[in-house]
Structure formats: C-alpha cells, structure tokens
Design an enzyme around this catalytic site. Structure first.
Site, PDB file in Angstrom:
ATOM      1  N   LEU A   1       0.816  -1.213   0.000  1.00 32.12           N
ATOM      2  CA  LEU A   1       0.000   0.000   0.000  1.00 32.12           C
ATOM      3  C   LEU A   1       0.847   1.259   0.000  1.00 32.12           C
ATOM      4  O   LEU A   1       0.411   2.311  -0.469  1.00 32.12           O
ATOM      5  CB  LEU A   1      -0.926   0.008   1.223  1.00 32.12           C
ATOM      6  CG  LEU A   1      -1.898  -1.162   1.342  1.00 32.12           C
ATOM      7  CD1 LEU A   1      -2.671  -1.081   2.652  1.00 32.12           C
ATOM      8  CD2 LEU A   1      -2.858  -1.183   0.160  1.00 32.12           C
ATOM      9  N   GLY A   2       2.038   1.166   0.560  1.00 33.85           N
ATOM     10  CA  GLY A   2       2.905   2.337   0.631  1.00 33.85           C
ATOM     11  C   GLY A   2       4.287   1.948   1.111  1.00 33.85           C
ATOM     12  O   GLY A   2       4.469   0.931   1.779  1.00 33.85           O
TER      13      GLY A   2
ATOM     14  N   GLY B   1       8.134   3.863   2.436  1.00 36.55           N
ATOM     15  CA  GLY B   1       8.887   5.070   2.745  1.00 36.55           C
ATOM     16  C   GLY B   1      10.179   4.728   3.441  1.00 36.55           C
ATOM     17  O   GLY B   1      10.600   3.562   3.488  1.00 36.55           O
TER      18      GLY B   1
ATOM     19  N   GLY C   1       9.699   2.106   6.496  1.00 30.57           N
ATOM     20  CA  GLY C   1       9.045   0.818   6.408  1.00 30.57           C
ATOM     21  C   GLY C   1       8.136   0.667   5.212  1.00 30.57           C
ATOM     22  O   GLY C   1       7.948   1.596   4.417  1.00 30.57           O
ATOM     23  N   VAL C   2       7.570  -0.526   5.097  1.00 31.44           N
ATOM     24  CA  VAL C   2       6.662  -0.877   4.006  1.00 31.44           C
ATOM     25  C   VAL C   2       5.319  -1.279   4.606  1.00 31.44           C
ATOM     26  O   VAL C   2       5.265  -2.056   5.563  1.00 31.44           O
ATOM     27  CB  VAL C   2       7.224  -2.044   3.172  1.00 31.44           C
ATOM     28  CG1 VAL C   2       6.253  -2.423   2.066  1.00 31.44           C
ATOM     29  CG2 VAL C   2       8.580  -1.681   2.592  1.00 31.44           C
ATOM     30  N   VAL C   3       4.236  -0.736   4.050  1.00 28.26           N
ATOM     31  CA  VAL C   3       2.890  -1.075   4.515  1.00 28.26           C
ATOM     32  C   VAL C   3       2.220  -1.953   3.463  1.00 28.26           C
ATOM     33  O   VAL C   3       2.147  -1.580   2.291  1.00 28.26           O
ATOM     34  CB  VAL C   3       2.042   0.184   4.764  1.00 28.26           C
ATOM     35  CG1 VAL C   3       0.646  -0.211   5.247  1.00 28.26           C
ATOM     36  CG2 VAL C   3       2.715   1.090   5.783  1.00 28.26           C
TER      37      VAL C   3
ATOM     38  N   LYS D   1       2.506  -2.868   8.834  1.00 28.02           N
ATOM     39  CA  LYS D   1       3.696  -2.068   8.548  1.00 28.02           C
ATOM     40  C   LYS D   1       4.929  -2.818   9.036  1.00 28.02           C
ATOM     41  O   LYS D   1       5.033  -3.169  10.212  1.00 28.02           O
ATOM     42  CB  LYS D   1       3.610  -0.703   9.232  1.00 28.02           C
ATOM     43  CG  LYS D   1       4.793   0.204   8.915  1.00 28.02           C
ATOM     44  CD  LYS D   1       4.594   1.601   9.482  1.00 28.02           C
ATOM     45  CE  LYS D   1       5.727   2.529   9.056  1.00 28.02           C
ATOM     46  NZ  LYS D   1       5.529   3.912   9.561  1.00 28.02           N
TER      47      LYS D   1
ATOM     48  N   ASP E   1       5.021  14.377  12.923  1.00 26.86           N
ATOM     49  CA  ASP E   1       4.953  14.240  11.464  1.00 26.86           C
ATOM     50  C   ASP E   1       3.521  14.438  10.974  1.00 26.86           C
ATOM     51  O   ASP E   1       3.008  13.670  10.157  1.00 26.86           O
ATOM     52  CB  ASP E   1       5.493  12.882  11.021  1.00 26.86           C
ATOM     53  CG  ASP E   1       5.854  12.861   9.535  1.00 26.86           C
ATOM     54  OD1 ASP E   1       6.052  13.954   8.959  1.00 26.86           O
ATOM     55  OD2 ASP E   1       5.935  11.766   8.957  1.00 26.86           O
TER      56      ASP E   1
END
Length: 382
Positions: free
Chosen positions: A25-26, A28, A31-33, A48, A141
């Site tokens: 899904l995303g 950065g 991490g990776v989701v 995540k 954030d």
C-alpha cells in the site's frame, strides 16, 4: 543459534503465518505497509514492516508501540491491533483504512474543501491531537498524507491520524526535543532554528494543513526543501491572496494566523484551538462574495505537489534526545547537547540535503514559471 533464539524465530514465524500478505500500500524511509488478511478473524488489515536498523532507540520505540496498543482508543486515530517482531523487523498490525488520504480528498473535491468540510476535518484533527497531547505523545509528522479515511464516502470529519513512526512519548510538557525531524512543508520555525521544540510544533503543522485544505495551496512558493526552510525561518505572518481566499471567513483566517505564529509560545494550544470561534462555529463572520483578484499567486498548488518523504535532518543524532536549555526556558535559549554542553551545530547531512536539492524546479508552464520566478526572486535561464 541458542534455544532462546530458536523459540524467538519460531514465534515470529507463527505470527507471520497468521496473515496472508497482499499488495503493498505504501513504502517510505521507515518501512513498508502491505494489505493483509487475518486468517483467524477473517478481516483485512494493514501491516507495517519497520526495519530495526532504522530505529535508533529501540527501547523507546517498543514503549511507544506498547503504549499505542494498550492505551490509544480514539475514533480519529488509527487503531493498532497488535505487533510482533523478528530478528530484523517490527511488524505493526493496524486496521485497514482504504478511503484515501487528505490529498486524495482535496484532489477529488477540485483542489480544496468547502469551509464547512474543512472545519469538520480540522476539528477531527484537533480532537486526535488533543487525545495525544493529553497523554504526552508528540506526533512530529503531522501532514496531509498522514490522515486517512476509512472509506471513500466517509464524511470530511471522519479523518484518522496514522504513522506514529516519529512520535515520542515525553515525560512532561516542559521537555523540549533537540532532534530535527518531520516533513519540510510542515516543520515549525523553532525546529529549523535549532531552538528546541515540543507540542507547539504539532500545532504549527495543523495551521499549515488548515491553510492547505481551505485554499488548495501550499504555504510556500516552492517545493524545494531549501526554499521552504528559508521561508520558514523568515516567516512573519500569513499572506491571504484574494484569488483563493475571497470567500473564506475572517474567523477561519484568524484561526490560521493564531496557529502560524513564529514564536511557539504565542501559538494556540490544541485545547485553545478547539475553543476557537471558527471551530465552535459560533459567531462566524459572513463574507460577502467578491470578485477574485487576478494577481499572481506564488504558492504551489497542493493538488500538483508530490508527496514528500519525511526528512530526517540529522540521521547521526540519537532519536528522542532531550534538549537541555542553557539558562531559562524562553524561546531565546540556546540548545545544548546534554553531554557536551556545546552549542548545537548545523547537521552536516542537512547541508548535503540542501546541496542535493538546490537545483530542483517546479514543473510549470513557461510563462507562469517566468512570472513565478520573478516573484520569488529566482533567476530564470533563457
């Protein structure tokens, strides 16, 4: 591998086997989701995966995760269902929110929200922030793409705050942090100026978001991090161009101005913001529609802006390092490293980031770019 290590890896393997992992899904810097299906509960979730090597203070991170799982229960924050870890990664299991983020909502609404929808969204943002600040959690954030909707048809006020990767659990509201972090467009002046920061930094970011959702514009004239930093350091007051603000109430503008104060001590707290007339919808000034000015607006359209990865200005510094002020706790105090006692230097890797991004340009039509360049004082090559 010893017996304890075998048991540890077996347990983490069993945890992962409880889910069918699907699409990413995303992704950065932290991490990776991925979407996943929980076989036991027969529901979809978001997981995540955070590399342990990206976490400088693992004990503090685990305390925060445990706190989130056991203590956080609010309709406007993402629900952390569980977490587990392997030898190399943490796995955080969240509810799945598939309605897109606030940037998607702005784009689908034509670039900005109506004032009523903006009020609903900002009220939800404030309620989530109040919940966190009351529990001494500083998010660090807050930005448009860290607010999701559970479904695409969810009302504007049902937005939820996600991504606590940079959040910290502070011992009190009197503590200030030294480590600069955040996303450039939302970083408060005191962070860029190395004055130390705390909960007012989250409130600055909410002021930026409110400006964004009401106008569809960035607070800044460029997407270049160096220009954003310079403009933030030199920021004195909000400029409202009639082209985009002619039909926005005076109370909404006052709300933004009270959050975007360069001095953090003059900013509204989250509880004060919740009592503001614009949020309470009491005595909201009526604005008579008028013809918008055709003057050039130098601010970057939010709808065109790319989602910027979170910028950690000082990777070499320990995360969550507390700031000890030399002398009083006023805004003029000089931050000192707790151990050395020396004045805080500008991080070397921050300089590298600035040099790397110095030449970045916004892709705009030629005639508009030339006008925009004159406004922001940049030299245009023929």
């Amino acid at each position: 591998m010893n017996l304890l290590g075998n048991l540890f890896h077996k347990e983490s393997h069993q945890h992962k086997q409880a889910y069918d992992f699907g699409e990413v899904l995303g992704q950065g810097g932290f991490g990776v989701v991925s979407q996943a299906h929980d076989k036991e509960t027969d529901r979809d979730v978001a997981i995540k995966k955070v590399p342990k090597k990206s976490i400088k203070n693992r004990d503090a991170y685990r305390r925060l995760i445990t706190f989130m799982r056991d203590n956080m229960d609010h309709p406007n924050t993402i629900n952390l269902i569980s977490f587990f870890s392997s030898s190399t990664s943490y796995y955080l299991v969240f509810e799945l929110a598939s309605g897109g983020d606030l940037i998607d909502r702005l784009n689908s609404a034509g670039g900005h929200l109506s004032e009523d929808e903006a009020r609903q969204a900002v009220t939800a943002i404030l309620k989530a922030t109040s919940y966190l600040h009351a529990r001494n959690v500083l998010h660090r954030d807050i930005k448009l793409d860290n607010y999701l909707y559970r479904s695409k048809d969810a009302p504007a006020g049902e937005v939820i705050l996600i991504d606590f990767g940079q959040a910290v659990l502070l011992p009190s509201h009197d503590v200030k942090l030294l480590e600069p972090c955040g996303s450039p467009t939302y970083i408060a002046p005191e962070i860029y100026n190395f004055r130390g920061y705390s909960f007012p930094a989250d409130m600055w970011a909410i002021g930026v978001i409110t400006f964004n959702v009401l106008s569809g514009r960035s607070l800044y004239t460029s997407a270049n991090p160096q220009i954003i930093e310079n403009e933030t350091k030199q920021f004195t007051d909000v400029k409202f161009n009639d082209l985009f603000w002619h039909d926005v109430s005076g109370d909404a503008k006052d709300f933004i101005q009270r959050l975007l104060k360069p001095n953090p001590n003059e900013r509204m707290t989250v509880d004060e913001a919740l009592q503001h007339g614009w949020i309470r919808h009491e005595g909201v000034s009526q604005i008579a529609p008028k013809k918008a000015s055709l003057a050039l607006d130098a601010h970057v359209p939010i709808a065109r802006a790319e989602k910027v990865e979170t910028l950690r200005l000082n990777e070499g510094q320990k995360p969550n390092e507390l700031l000890e002020l030399d002398g009083s706790s006023s805004g003029d105090a000089t931050p000192r490293h707790p151990q050395s006692g020396s004045a805080t230097p500008v991080p070397q890797d921050a300089k590298a980031v600035r040099e790397r991004d110095k030449g970045d340009k916004i892709m705009l039509p030629g005639n508009l770019y030339r006008k925009l360049s004159r406004v922001v004082g940049e030299e245009v090559e023929s």
